[in-house]
Design a protein around this motif. Structure first.
Motif, PDB file in Angstrom:
ATOM      1  N   ASP A 193      -1.917  -0.227  -1.338  1.00  0.00           N
ATOM      2  CA  ASP A 193      -3.092   0.147  -0.554  1.00  0.00           C
ATOM      3  C   ASP A 193      -3.370   1.638  -0.666  1.00  0.00           C
ATOM      4  O   ASP A 193      -4.527   2.066  -0.724  1.00  0.00           O
ATOM      5  N   MET A 203      -5.169   2.289  -3.830  1.00  0.00           N
ATOM      6  CA  MET A 203      -6.569   1.877  -3.768  1.00  0.00           C
ATOM      7  C   MET A 203      -7.399   2.860  -2.951  1.00  0.00           C
ATOM      8  O   MET A 203      -8.540   3.158  -3.311  1.00  0.00           O
ATOM      9  N   TYR A 255     -11.563  -6.987  -3.548  1.00  0.00           N
ATOM     10  CA  TYR A 255     -10.352  -6.300  -3.998  1.00  0.00           C
ATOM     11  C   TYR A 255      -9.263  -7.274  -4.411  1.00  0.00           C
ATOM     12  O   TYR A 255      -9.244  -8.434  -4.005  1.00  0.00           O
ATOM     13  N   ARG A 267      -5.004  -7.049  -4.849  1.00  0.00           N
ATOM     14  CA  ARG A 267      -3.847  -6.196  -4.607  1.00  0.00           C
ATOM     15  C   ARG A 267      -2.583  -7.013  -4.775  1.00  0.00           C
ATOM     16  O   ARG A 267      -2.490  -8.128  -4.273  1.00  0.00           O
ATOM     17  N   ARG A 309     -10.850 -10.969  -0.870  1.00  0.00           N
ATOM     18  CA  ARG A 309      -9.644 -10.670  -1.635  1.00  0.00           C
ATOM     19  C   ARG A 309      -9.459 -11.751  -2.689  1.00  0.00           C
ATOM     20  O   ARG A 309      -9.447 -12.939  -2.371  1.00  0.00           O
ATOM     21  N   SER A 356     -12.115  -2.832  -5.850  1.00  0.00           N
ATOM     22  CA  SER A 356     -10.870  -2.101  -6.093  1.00  0.00           C
ATOM     23  C   SER A 356      -9.738  -3.059  -6.420  1.00  0.00           C
ATOM     24  O   SER A 356      -9.771  -4.235  -6.044  1.00  0.00           O
ATOM     25  N   ALA A 357      -8.755  -2.538  -7.120  1.00  0.00           N
ATOM     26  CA  ALA A 357      -7.560  -3.323  -7.457  1.00  0.00           C
ATOM     27  C   ALA A 357      -6.406  -2.367  -7.663  1.00  0.00           C
ATOM     28  O   ALA A 357      -6.596  -1.222  -8.108  1.00  0.00           O
ATOM     29  N   ALA A 389     -11.182   1.741  -8.867  1.00  0.00           N
ATOM     30  CA  ALA A 389     -12.253   1.386  -7.929  1.00  0.00           C
ATOM     31  C   ALA A 389     -13.596   1.691  -8.574  1.00  0.00           C
ATOM     32  O   ALA A 389     -13.747   2.696  -9.273  1.00  0.00           O
TER      33      ALA A 389
END
Length: 445
Positions: free
Chosen positions: A83, A86, A113, A115, A184, A214-215, A263
């Motif tokens: 996190d 990101m 996102y 993650r 997600r 984002s990833a 991102a």
């Protein structure tokens, strides 16, 4: 383009902001410079004992000075390393898109996102050790009965290493000053491109005015290395660590995993113009997505070909409109030759002259984050008219027969095809166009 757009250009989905944290640079300018210089971020993995593993002693690691800055600027109590990465990438992207000061004024936002867990650090081997020890203790105590497991968990205050809780969506909503539509995605190594496609779909549906995609990934642990090692997917290269990821080279022995984050800010060209942003990084033309259940890990030529052709068709483009391919290029024996064969099916004789780039030759493989990070590189290729080299492909594999270069190639680039594929039969391809007014920030050349 071969066909006129069926819609007004103001309805184009454009990329207006980019941010990255990678083994070769902690921001977009340094990342791009490293790509053009052919500077590797793959080093020997010395944070854990890998002597008992048949592979996996190299990794794409974020440099210590970058890690320290990211942790100082974006770390918070209880916030995982994934996190944190990101947040760093998103902040750069918001600034780049000129959304950093008053993002709430831009209207409702989407957050899409991907993650990869685990734990507060994400890349510390101790996180997995704590997690696996907790699982073992729980099994010894209550077995695998669901009701007993639930009752047991209710009496526990689990350490961060043993849970997957994240305030990331709420934190981004607070940062933007507006409610977000949070999504997600779990699509393994195709997750980054799938996230971009989902964000574009949300924008076209009108549910959001702009989207943050984002990833992040950081999973260099004995547990993960053992998993990939059993699949014989990791590089077994014995020489210089910087050469261990060799997309399309006949000597390639497997992929190198990394820690990274990316991102991108997406919005319609009309929305961007409404806030005074007329220069863009790229236009998202079309995409192809597919899931194939025939094999968990082995890609199929037919499926790779299918998503590439779909991406072109959705963009109203033809194979001859593609000037560069930004390949998935993992450096595994099977993936590279499969992708190459599909490229030959789509582009035929043009493969003799069609440049192919492979960012993982320098960074290693960042799972879903690779799709976002490599799309940033693709956008820069479009805007700058420069194709980054693949410096580790010094002995091209005749079985692949793709055109890579050991030095940057300057050429006009109006259309680019980006590929990403993942375990579990995940396939994604996206066609990107050069915008009418490309971004030309001084810091990026």
């Amino acid at each position: 383009m071969s066909e006129a757009h069926a819609h007004d250009a103001l309805e184009d989905i454009v990329i207006t902001g980019m941010g990255v944290v990678t083994p070769v640079g902690g921001d977009v300018p340094s990342f791009w410079a490293a790509n053009l210089e052919g500077r590797s971020g793959i080093v020997r993995e010395e944070r854990m004992d890998t002597t008992g593993l048949p592979c996996g002693w190299t990794a794409g690691l974020i440099p210590p000075e970058v890690r320290e800055k990211v942790a100082a600027d974006h770390g918070a109590p209880g916030r995982s390393w994934g996190d944190t990465l990101m947040h760093a990438a998103v902040e750069e992207a918001l600034t780049d898109a000129r959304l950093d000061a008053r993002p709430a004024a831009a209207g409702p936002a989407a957050l899409v996102y991907a993650r990869v867990w685990p734990g507060p650090t994400g890349s510390d081997p101790q996180d997995y050790i704590t997690h696996m020890a907790d699982l073992g203790e729980r099994y010894d105590t209550v077995g695998d009965d669901p009701a007993a497991v639930l009752a047991h968990l209710r009496t526990r205050n689990l350490p961060l290493e043993a849970r997957d809780l994240s305030a990331y969506p709420a934190e981004i909503a607070e940062r933007l000053g507006t409610a977000v539509v949070p999504v997600r995605l779990e699509a393994t190594c195709a997750g980054g491109l799938r996230a971009l496609a989902e964000a574009a779909r949300l924008l076209r549906s009108g549910r959001a005015r702009y989207a943050v995609v984002s990833a992040a990934v950081s999973r260099n642990t004995p547990y993960v290395l053992s998993q990939y090692g059993q699949l014989m997917a990791l590089s077994r290269w014995k020489g210089d660590p910087a050469l261990s990821s060799m997309p399309f080279d006949r000597r390639r022995t497997g992929m190198v995993i990394n820690e990274s984050a990316g991102a991108l800010i997406l919005e319609t060209a009309e929305h961007a113009a409404g806030r005074g942003v007329d220069e863009h990084h790229a236009v998202i033309g079309g995409w192809g997505l597919a899931v194939d259940t025939s094999h968990m890990t082995a890609p199929r030529v037919e499926m790779v070909e299918r998503v590439m052709r779909t991406a072109l068709a959705e963009a109203g483009a033809r194979p001859e409109d593609v000037d560069v391919v930004n390949a998935h290029g993992t450096s595994t024996r099977l993936n590279d030759v499969t992708e190459a064969r599909a490229l030959h099916r789509v582009f035929g004789e043009r493969m003799a002259e069609l440049p192919v780039s492979a960012v993982k030759s320098l960074t290693g493989h960042g799972s879903a984050a690779s799709g976002v990070v490599e799309t940033a590189a693709s956008a820069l290729t479009l805007c700058r008219g420069v194709v980054p080299p693949v410096p580790t492909c010094t002995e091209p594999d005749p079985a692949c027969d793709v055109r890579t270069s050991l030095t940057p190639v300057e050429r006009p680039v109006a259309g680019l095809l980006k590929n990403s594929f993942g375990f579990g039969g995940q396939y994604a391809s996206m066609f990107l166009r050069r915008p009418a007014a490309p971004r030309r920030a001084a810091s990026l050349g």
